[in-house]
Design a protein around this motif. Sequence first.
Motif, PDB file in Angstrom:
ATOM      1  N   THR A 119       1.306   0.095  -5.708  1.00 42.89           N
ATOM      2  CA  THR A 119       1.176   1.023  -6.824  1.00 42.89           C
ATOM      3  C   THR A 119       0.950   0.205  -8.082  1.00 42.89           C
ATOM      4  OG1 THR A 119       2.169   3.012  -7.837  1.00 42.89           O
ATOM      5  CG2 THR A 119       3.686   1.241  -7.242  1.00 42.89           C
ATOM      6  N   ARG A 139       5.416   2.857   1.939  1.00 45.33           N
ATOM      7  CA  ARG A 139       4.419   3.877   2.269  1.00 45.33           C
ATOM      8  C   ARG A 139       4.041   3.761   3.741  1.00 45.33           C
ATOM      9  NH1 ARG A 139       1.188   5.951  -2.149  1.00 45.33           N
ATOM     10  NH2 ARG A 139       2.176   5.223  -4.062  1.00 45.33           N
ATOM     11  N   ASP A 142      -1.348   3.805   6.211  1.00 44.50           N
ATOM     12  CA  ASP A 142      -2.590   4.188   5.521  1.00 44.50           C
ATOM     13  C   ASP A 142      -2.371   4.385   4.018  1.00 44.50           C
ATOM     14  OD1 ASP A 142      -1.154   6.517   5.406  1.00 44.50           O
ATOM     15  OD2 ASP A 142      -2.687   7.792   6.336  1.00 44.50           O
ATOM     16  N   PHE A 143      -1.236   3.914   3.502  1.00 40.03           N
ATOM     17  CA  PHE A 143      -0.876   3.949   2.077  1.00 40.03           C
ATOM     18  C   PHE A 143      -0.495   5.345   1.588  1.00 40.03           C
ATOM     19  CE2 PHE A 143      -4.088   0.444   2.367  1.00 40.03           C
ATOM     20  CZ  PHE A 143      -3.192  -0.608   2.263  1.00 40.03           C
ATOM     21  N   THR A 171      -4.692   2.756  -5.025  1.00 42.71           N
ATOM     22  CA  THR A 171      -5.345   3.412  -3.882  1.00 42.71           C
ATOM     23  C   THR A 171      -6.213   4.597  -4.291  1.00 42.71           C
ATOM     24  OG1 THR A 171      -3.371   4.754  -3.488  1.00 42.71           O
ATOM     25  CG2 THR A 171      -3.545   2.691  -2.256  1.00 42.71           C
ATOM     26  N   ILE A 338      -4.292  -7.180  -1.780  1.00 41.94           N
ATOM     27  CA  ILE A 338      -3.938  -6.507  -0.532  1.00 41.94           C
ATOM     28  C   ILE A 338      -4.945  -6.944   0.534  1.00 41.94           C
ATOM     29  CG2 ILE A 338      -3.703  -4.256   0.623  1.00 41.94           C
ATOM     30  CD1 ILE A 338      -2.889  -3.176  -2.171  1.00 41.94           C
TER      31      ILE A 338
END
Length: 365
Positions: A119, A139, A142-143, A171, A338
């Motif tokens: 985030t 999370r 898949d976020f 995201t 990421i």
Amino acid sequence: MDQFERLSQLPLRDDLRGQHPYGAPQLDVPVLLNVNENTFGVPADAKEAIISAVAAELDGLNRYPDREFTVLRQELAAYLDHGLTEDNLWAANGSNEVLQQLLQAFGGPGRSVLSFPPTYSMYPLLASGTGSSYIAGQRAADFSLSAESAAEQVREHAPNIVLLCSPNNPTGTALGLDVVKAVYEAGEASQAIVIVDEAYTEFSHTGTPSALDLLPGRPRLVVSRTMSKAFAMAGARLGYMAAAPEVADALRLVRLPYHLSAITQAAAVAALRNSTSLLANVEAIKVQRDRIVTELLELGLTPAPSDSNFVFFGGLENPSEVWEALLAQGVLIRDVGIPGHLRVTAGTEAETSAFLTGLRAILGA
Ligand SMILES: *Cc1c(COP(=O)(O)O)cnc(C)c1O
């Protein structure tokens, strides 16, 4: 001795030792798609309105500005159009400062802040700057973040503050209001302040609800917004929040006196009175955002659904090499660290084409 060694010799607070400042690279390249700015400039009519409003302040510049920025709070309430009044509104120099004030008032030593990485990278820094402890929630792979999972983590950690970012950076995906409601209810036990950071909300798909809908009857809920993104005013530094009036009263205890300059107030009021013009490019940006998603899918990459003005995409074997190769072509995007992923801001049609053409060449597609 390098700069960091010299810094370590100063009597710095122990909890700041070894830390690094926020720092997305500010490079001088033709296509800047790395910090989610609105790449369209301020339209001519809004520019003129801002110039006259700022000019009108100059005669009184020897005096301190309205500490309560009442006219600005009235204009912000009118813009949000949710039955809010100026008593519900608060503003500061960017929503980052609003968030910092919220953490100063409701966080601090012995208190905790929970958010759900990946985030906004400023949340842990704001926690450390205010001496609050930071809890990194989880999370799904898949976020995504479901109401059940978020609520369970709030019950487990009993934080003093929960930061939800919707649409989430990096995201891009918006949270359902079911998540906000569940987090608010789960935060009852620890009396958690629940902050929904809606920095990108104007770019959401039509019909995506705002947490503003949930404010009535929820005195611990705060909705944070900014003029940095959709309003194309990142340089003006104006962020704001809407909440119960007593939340604004709490921020009055920690704000510096006269924190919003007369020039900032005048520019923001003029901008809000010209919001139709300033927001005119939002639709064009959304078209480019959706185009990026479509074309990345065609390239076999995996873009996340985006309600913002940027796209987070995976499927890259070596993101830092791709980032470097794009930079060599004059296109700056963001490596958020990421694995397998990068993030790109939707720009004008030409900027977006420069990114997509460059990426296709790099991937040999
Ligand atoms: C860009 C951004 C902001 C805006 O910060 P300002 O201080 O208002 O410029 C806030 N939250 C998130 C998640 C952002 O990405």
